[in-house]
Design an enzyme around this catalytic site. Sequence first.
Site, PDB file in Angstrom:
ATOM      1  N   PRO A 152       0.814  -1.223   0.000  1.00 19.69           N
ATOM      2  CA  PRO A 152       0.000   0.000   0.000  1.00 19.69           C
ATOM      3  C   PRO A 152       0.845   1.270   0.000  1.00 19.69           C
ATOM      4  O   PRO A 152       1.652   1.474   0.913  1.00 19.69           O
ATOM      5  CB  PRO A 152      -0.803  -0.111   1.314  1.00 19.69           C
ATOM      6  N   ASP A 211      -2.497   3.238   1.714  1.00 17.46           N
ATOM      7  CA  ASP A 211      -2.052   3.294   3.098  1.00 17.46           C
ATOM      8  C   ASP A 211      -2.404   4.681   3.634  1.00 17.46           C
ATOM      9  O   ASP A 211      -1.781   5.676   3.252  1.00 17.46           O
ATOM     10  CB  ASP A 211      -0.542   3.064   3.158  1.00 17.46           C
ATOM     11  N   TRP A 220       2.302  -0.448  10.429  1.00 14.64           N
ATOM     12  CA  TRP A 220       2.816  -1.621   9.718  1.00 14.64           C
ATOM     13  C   TRP A 220       1.972  -2.856  10.009  1.00 14.64           C
ATOM     14  O   TRP A 220       1.981  -3.805   9.227  1.00 14.64           O
ATOM     15  CB  TRP A 220       4.283  -1.871  10.077  1.00 14.64           C
ATOM     16  N   GLN A 249      11.823  -2.260   2.773  1.00 14.81           N
ATOM     17  CA  GLN A 249      10.651  -3.007   3.237  1.00 14.81           C
ATOM     18  C   GLN A 249      11.015  -4.352   3.864  1.00 14.81           C
ATOM     19  O   GLN A 249      10.140  -5.056   4.370  1.00 14.81           O
ATOM     20  CB  GLN A 249       9.666  -3.223   2.086  1.00 14.81           C
ATOM     21  N   TRP A 267       7.153  -3.719   5.314  1.00 10.70           N
ATOM     22  CA  TRP A 267       6.022  -4.522   4.846  1.00 10.70           C
ATOM     23  C   TRP A 267       6.367  -5.993   4.703  1.00 10.70           C
ATOM     24  O   TRP A 267       5.570  -6.869   5.060  1.00 10.70           O
ATOM     25  CB  TRP A 267       5.516  -3.952   3.527  1.00 10.70           C
ATOM     26  N   LYS A 305      21.181  10.330  -3.411  1.00 10.91           N
ATOM     27  CA  LYS A 305      19.753  10.146  -3.231  1.00 10.91           C
ATOM     28  C   LYS A 305      19.024  11.370  -3.744  1.00 10.91           C
ATOM     29  O   LYS A 305      19.440  12.501  -3.524  1.00 10.91           O
ATOM     30  CB  LYS A 305      19.446   9.940  -1.744  1.00 10.91           C
ATOM     31  N   LYS A 337      14.586  17.020  -2.513  1.00 14.52           N
ATOM     32  CA  LYS A 337      14.290  18.425  -2.807  1.00 14.52           C
ATOM     33  C   LYS A 337      15.421  19.327  -2.324  1.00 14.52           C
ATOM     34  O   LYS A 337      15.771  20.315  -2.972  1.00 14.52           O
ATOM     35  CB  LYS A 337      12.972  18.828  -2.149  1.00 14.52           C
TER      36      LYS A 337
END
Length: 966
Positions: A47, A86, A526, A555, A559, A592, A595
Site C-alpha cells: 500500500p 495506506d 505496519w 521493506q 512490509w 539520493k 528536494k
Amino acid sequence: MFKSVPTSPNFAELEEETLKFWQENTVFEKTLEQNKDSERFVFYDGPPTANARPALHHALPSSFKDVACRYQVMRGKYVTRQPVWDTHGLPVEVQVEKALGLSGKKEILNLVPGNEAASIAKFNEACRTSVWEFKQDWDKFIVRVGRWMDMENSFSTYDTSYIEGVWSVLKQIHEKDLVFKDYKILPYCPRCGTGLSAAEVAMEYQDVKDVSVYVTFPMKDNPKRSFIAWTTTPWTLPGHVALALGPNIEYVVVCQEDKEYVLAKERLSILKGDYVIVEEHLGKDLLGIAYEPLFPGIMDNQLGKHFITVSADFVTTTDGSGIVHSACMYGEDDFVMGQREGLTMFHTVNLQGNFNEAVPEFAGMYIRDALVPILKSLTEKDRLYAKQTITHSYPHCWRCKTPLVYYAKDSWYIGMSRLRKELQESNSHVNWIPEHIREGRFGDFIKEARDWAISRERFWGTPLPIWVSASGKRICIGSLDELRTLAKDPAQVPANFDPHRPFIDDIILVKSGEEYLREPYVLDVWFDSGALPFASGRVAMGEFPADYIAEAIDQTRGWFYSLMAISTILKGVSPYKNVICMGHLVDENGKKMSKSIGNIIVPSDAFAVCGADAVRWFIFTVNSPGETKAFGFKELQTSFRKSLLPLWNMFNYFVTYANLANFKAPSLPEDELRAFQKDGKLTSLDTWVLSRQEAVLTKVTEHYDQFDFLRAGRALEDYIQDLSTWYLRRSRKREGQAFFTVFHSLLSNLSLMMAPMAPFMTEYIYQTLRSETAPLSIHLVAWPSLTGWYNEQKEVTMTGVREAVELGLAVRAQEKLKVRQPLATVFIEGLATELPVDLAESLAEELNVESVKQTTVVEAVYPQKTEGSLTVGFDTVITDDLLLKGEAREFLRNLQSLRKQANLQPGQVVTLIIGPTHKQTVLAWCEVYPALLRDGFFSFTDESWAHEGTEEITVNGTVIPVSFHQ
C-alpha cells in the site's frame, strides 16, 4: 497497406495515443474478463500513501509490479490488481501537524481549546482529508507509467471494513496468547510522542556526530581512587545508578600524579599522560563497591540500590574504558540488569524528551540541548576525565527524523521472539530476488526477531481493540458486531459508526457484570499493511499466499516483515512465494534524490525524453533489481539507443518497404512460413533467424517465469542486435513475399516477448502490423508458443559465419585494408560444416571478397588471425578490377549520404548528373560494380552527361561533381 510510421517520432506523444486507445477500448477490463475463469496469479500490492506527490523513484516498484502481472495475463492467468491505499499512521500525522502549524501531541490535544476529544476529532478529520491531497497525481502517474490497476475498485486502510479486518487479525493473534502488555525499554520518538517497533527503528539510521565523555566515579571509602566510565549519551548521566563491569575482564588501577583510576587493562590507551599500574583485578573482584554520585539528590532519593558496581556480560573492551555507565531507564541491557540487581528504576526525562523536576539543574531542557550545561557541571565537579567527538550510526524516527530515545514505558506487544524458528521456516521457502536477502538482511533480522511493539500513543490509526477491566481481565474485539454486543451502551455503535478515535475511546464494555475500558492506543501502521491478505479479503477469496510481491529494500524491515510475521502466526507459512527486493533509484552521481539537493526528477520530465517505456526498460536492464540504479537523462538515452530505438528502426524499415512491395499481413503466418519453406523460398538466413527466435523465446520465457527481468531484457537486447545488425542488414536487398513474411513474424513475436516490459511501443507496433482477425490489443494476445523452427546445427553454423566475419575484419584492420576495398579471396579454416551457397555469399559480402574458400589449413603466406579453432586469412593482392570495385563502393557510399541530405525516399529512382569530364570513370565503375545503380536507385539519361553536378564527391583524390534530378 500498413499505416505509415512517423519518421521523427515523439515517443511520449505516441504513448499518449496508446493510453487513449486503451481507455476508449477498455483494454484492461477486457484482459480481466478474458481470464476471469482461469487459474489465478496472486499479486499483493504494497500500500502506497497518496499524501505526497509521486516521484520518479516510484516508477521503480511500479514497473516491477506491472511487468510480472502483464506477463502472467499473457500466460492466460487471472490477476487481481486492486490498489490498497495506506492512509493511517505517523506519515500522515506528521504532515498534517506541519500543515496546521502544530508541534507535538500537546498542541494537537488543544486544537479545540479545553476539549481533547473534539481536538482529536478535528485533527483526524484533517488527516482523513490529507491522505487524498495528491490522489489525482497518483492516478495520473500510475496510468502514465503504463501500470494497469483496477483503480475503480480500490480501498484504503482507514475504511471501516478494513479496520474490522485488522481487528479480526489481532483477535486471532490474541487468542493464541501472543499479545501482552509490558513495561520495558522500547525505541521512543519524543517529538511524535510514541514508541516504535524494532522493524521501524531499522528503517532510519543516520550517521551523526556526538560528544562522548569519560567520567570519573570516586570510591566512597577511597576518594583518591576513581572508576572511569564512558558514555556516548551524556544526557543519561543525571539518571545514573550503577557501573557495570565484565566479571572476567582484567582491570587495572593506575596512578597518575596524585590520583588513581580503575579501567580495563585493554583500554589503557584512553589515558592522558604517563601512568603507573599499581594493581590488577578481575571484574568479579571489584563488584559491590560504592562510589560517589555525579548528581546527588536525584537517584539516591528513590527506592532501590544505587551507586554500586555490578556484573554485566554485555560489557566489552572494544571501545570506551571497559566500564559501562548505567541509567536503567534508557537502555535495554541496563533495564534488564536493573531488574535483576534491584537497582533504582526512576525516570529523569519526560515523554517530551525534557528533563523533569527531579533534575532541578536541567529541568525543562531538551536532552540534546542540555549537553553543554551537563559538560560544564561535570567540569566544575572535576568529574570529566576526557571528551571527544565521535561519528556513529544512530536510529532516528523514520518519519519525523528526530533522534530516538530508548525509554522504559508501557506498550502492547506481540511475542515474536517466541516464533523465531517458525519465521525462519516460513522464510526458507521464499524465492528472494536477490537471493542473499533470504539469509542476509531479512534472515538476520528474523533470527533475532524482537517482540513487536504494536501500540502507538497517537491519534490517526486503527484503534487498538483491547479493553481491560479493573481486575486486569482483557477483551480483544474482532468486529463491530462484537463491539456493539458487548457495549454498555449499544447506541454508541450505530450502523454507520466510525471506529476511529475519539469515537471509540469512551465506549465501555460489559461482560459478566464487569466493566472494561479501552486501552488508549492506535496500532502500528505496519500492522495495518501486514494484515492486508486477511483484512482485504484476499485470503477469503482463496488468494493466499501471493505468488509475487515487489518493493524496495527498506521493506525488509517494513512490509515484508509485517506480512511474514502475521501470516506465520495465523497460517504457519509465508504470505508470499516470490519477492523482488529492489535497490533505490539515485541520480547519475549516486546521490539520493531529494528536494534539498535539488536533484529530484519529475516523472513527466523523464517520460518526455523517450517515453515511459524507455524508463521502464532502463529500470529492468541497467543492473540487477537489488542494486542501486543511478538515473540520468544521458543514461536513459543510452539504454534507449541499444534497445527500443533499434526495434523502432526495424519496424519503420519493414513498414516502408513492405508497403512498397504491397505486402499484406498474413492471417495465418505460420502456415505461410511453412509453405515458403516447402517451396524452398526461405534462405539459410531465414531459417537461422526463425531458429534463433525460438531459442530466444525459450530463454526469455524461462527468465520471465523466474521473475528474472534483467536477463529477459538483456536476452531481448541481444536478439534485437542480431536482427538489426545481422539479419536485416544481410537482407536489405531482398523484396520477396517470403522475406516480408519472415520479418513480419519476427517483429510480431518480438513485440509479444517485449510487451510486458515495454507495453506502449509494442502496442503501437502491434496495431500497425495486426491482421483484421487478430485480437484487439497485443495485451489480449496469448504468449507465443514454440512452433518447431529451432535447429541447433543452423545456430552453430551461423555462429561460425559471424565469428569468421569478425575475425576477418580484424585481419583487415591489422593489414590496414579498408573494408570498402574488395579482395580476391578469404580462406577459412575450422568451420564445423561446409557452408551453403547463400551463407558463403553473405560471408563474401561482409568481408568484401570475390570468393570464399574453406580449407583445412590457411597457408602461412596469407595475412591471418586465429581464435580458438577458427583461422581466417586473405589473399591481399589488389588487381585493377578490384581497385575499380573499391572506388565504385566508395562512390556509392558518398552518393547515399547525398540522398539522405536531399531527403529522397527509399526506393525513389532519380537521374544521376555527372557531366562529361568523369563519364568514362563512372561507367567503368558501373561495369565492374552493377550494384552502384541498383542499390543506389539511380539511372542514367542523356541529361546525366550534359552538364556538371553541383555537389562534390572525392574518391581516391579525384573530385567528381554530382547532383540528382527527380
